[in-house]
Design a protein around this motif. Structure first.
Motif, PDB file in Angstrom:
ATOM      1  N   PRO A  35      45.360  44.981  48.947  1.00 24.68           N
ATOM      2  CA  PRO A  35      45.884  44.742  47.605  1.00 24.68           C
ATOM      3  C   PRO A  35      44.733  44.841  46.593  1.00 24.68           C
ATOM      4  O   PRO A  35      43.625  44.358  46.860  1.00 24.68           O
ATOM      5  CB  PRO A  35      46.435  43.323  47.676  1.00 24.68           C
ATOM      6  CG  PRO A  35      46.652  43.073  49.139  1.00 24.68           C
ATOM      7  CD  PRO A  35      45.592  43.862  49.846  1.00 24.68           C
ATOM      8  N   PRO A  37      43.929  43.264  43.827  1.00 24.26           N
ATOM      9  CA  PRO A  37      43.208  42.036  43.467  1.00 24.26           C
ATOM     10  C   PRO A  37      42.285  41.530  44.579  1.00 24.26           C
ATOM     11  O   PRO A  37      41.190  41.041  44.298  1.00 24.26           O
ATOM     12  CB  PRO A  37      44.323  41.020  43.199  1.00 24.26           C
ATOM     13  CG  PRO A  37      45.543  41.821  42.949  1.00 24.26           C
ATOM     14  CD  PRO A  37      45.375  43.078  43.742  1.00 24.26           C
ATOM     15  N   PHE A 100      49.417  38.670  51.551  1.00 20.74           N
ATOM     16  CA  PHE A 100      50.149  39.573  50.682  1.00 20.74           C
ATOM     17  C   PHE A 100      51.169  40.289  51.557  1.00 20.74           C
ATOM     18  O   PHE A 100      50.901  40.580  52.721  1.00 20.74           O
ATOM     19  CB  PHE A 100      49.223  40.663  50.107  1.00 20.74           C
ATOM     20  CG  PHE A 100      48.279  40.180  49.048  1.00 20.74           C
ATOM     21  CD1 PHE A 100      48.652  40.198  47.708  1.00 20.74           C
ATOM     22  CD2 PHE A 100      47.008  39.741  49.377  1.00 20.74           C
ATOM     23  CE1 PHE A 100      47.771  39.791  46.719  1.00 20.74           C
ATOM     24  CE2 PHE A 100      46.123  39.321  48.400  1.00 20.74           C
ATOM     25  CZ  PHE A 100      46.510  39.349  47.070  1.00 20.74           C
ATOM     26  N   ARG A 102      52.720  43.750  52.377  1.00 22.56           N
ATOM     27  CA  ARG A 102      52.244  45.124  52.170  1.00 22.56           C
ATOM     28  C   ARG A 102      53.338  46.165  52.285  1.00 22.56           C
ATOM     29  O   ARG A 102      53.155  47.299  51.849  1.00 22.56           O
ATOM     30  CB  ARG A 102      51.111  45.441  53.159  1.00 22.56           C
ATOM     31  CG  ARG A 102      49.919  44.537  53.043  1.00 22.56           C
ATOM     32  CD  ARG A 102      49.416  44.300  51.606  1.00 22.56           C
ATOM     33  NE  ARG A 102      49.029  45.512  50.927  1.00 22.56           N
ATOM     34  CZ  ARG A 102      49.219  45.733  49.617  1.00 22.56           C
ATOM     35  NH1 ARG A 102      49.794  44.838  48.858  1.00 22.56           N
ATOM     36  NH2 ARG A 102      48.831  46.858  49.072  1.00 22.56           N
ATOM     37  N   ARG A 106      53.413  44.198  47.492  1.00 25.57           N
ATOM     38  CA  ARG A 106      53.633  43.220  46.432  1.00 25.57           C
ATOM     39  C   ARG A 106      52.322  42.496  46.173  1.00 25.57           C
ATOM     40  O   ARG A 106      51.530  42.319  47.086  1.00 25.57           O
ATOM     41  CB  ARG A 106      54.695  42.197  46.861  1.00 25.57           C
ATOM     42  CG  ARG A 106      56.047  42.825  47.167  1.00 25.57           C
ATOM     43  CD  ARG A 106      56.996  41.850  47.800  1.00 25.57           C
ATOM     44  NE  ARG A 106      57.395  40.806  46.848  1.00 25.57           N
ATOM     45  CZ  ARG A 106      58.424  39.990  47.051  1.00 25.57           C
ATOM     46  NH1 ARG A 106      59.138  40.094  48.152  1.00 25.57           N
ATOM     47  NH2 ARG A 106      58.730  39.079  46.177  1.00 25.57           N
ATOM     48  N   ASP A 107      52.137  42.029  44.946  1.00 21.49           N
ATOM     49  CA  ASP A 107      50.926  41.288  44.602  1.00 21.49           C
ATOM     50  C   ASP A 107      51.128  39.780  44.667  1.00 21.49           C
ATOM     51  O   ASP A 107      50.233  39.024  44.341  1.00 21.49           O
ATOM     52  CB  ASP A 107      50.424  41.684  43.212  1.00 21.49           C
ATOM     53  CG  ASP A 107      49.752  43.053  43.217  1.00 21.49           C
ATOM     54  OD1 ASP A 107      49.317  43.503  44.289  1.00 21.49           O
ATOM     55  OD2 ASP A 107      49.659  43.658  42.143  1.00 21.49           O
ATOM     56  N   SER A 125      50.499  35.553  41.955  1.00 21.16           N
ATOM     57  CA  SER A 125      49.328  36.430  41.930  1.00 21.16           C
ATOM     58  C   SER A 125      48.179  35.760  42.679  1.00 21.16           C
ATOM     59  O   SER A 125      48.219  34.560  42.963  1.00 21.16           O
ATOM     60  CB  SER A 125      48.900  36.694  40.487  1.00 21.16           C
ATOM     61  OG  SER A 125      48.450  35.476  39.889  1.00 21.16           O
TER      62      SER A 125
END
Length: 143
Positions: A35, A37, A100, A102, A106-107, A125
């Motif tokens: 991800p 982030p 997360f 995958r 999705r975040d 988040s």
């Protein structure tokens, strides 16, 4: 951004950043992208450890090791739903893992409960997850 956020909380341990080659190796070995982030965080600090040694965000190496172990453990295949759709990146110190989703990517952050095999949404988040995990006392802030 991530170092500044983590440094708002006392007793947080930050590490040297990890290089992009190590992150690409994780993606290749797990067969899915990190991800964004999480990738950005690891490039600023290779994991975040909170008070009492809780690994709120694992190192890049541990992220690879744990995801590989969860996906390839024969006993887990017989006990739990598949883990391939998740990318674990941290834990609560008591057995529950944060991930997360995958597939589809999705975040948002989910927690996998090691006793029930439930996968429950806990944060919108990575930033929200960190603020909750670092800002609250006790290992069960997400319940």
């Amino acid at each position: 951004m991530w170092r500044e956020l983590a440094s708002e909380y006392p007793e947080v341990e930050l590490r040297d950043p990890v290089g992009p080659d190590a992150l690409t190796a994780i993606e290749e070995q797990l067969g899915q992208p990190l991800p964004a982030p999480l990738r950005e965080l690891l490039m600023e600090t290779d994991g975040i450890e909170a008070s009492y040694g809780t690994e709120v965000v694992w190192t890049a190496e541990k992220t690879l090791e744990e995801n590989h172990a969860f996906r390839n453990n024969e006993q887990f295949r017989n006990l739990y739903m598949p883990f391939e759709s998740l990318m674990f990146f941290g834990d609560n110190g008591g057995g529950d893992q944060f991930a997360f989703v995958r597939t589809p990517a999705r975040d948002e952050i989910f927690v996998w409960d090691h006793e029930t095999d439930s996968r429950t949404w806990v944060a919108s988040s990575l930033e929200s997850y960190l603020r909750s995990a670092l800002g609250r006392d006790g290992e069960d802030w997400y319940r």
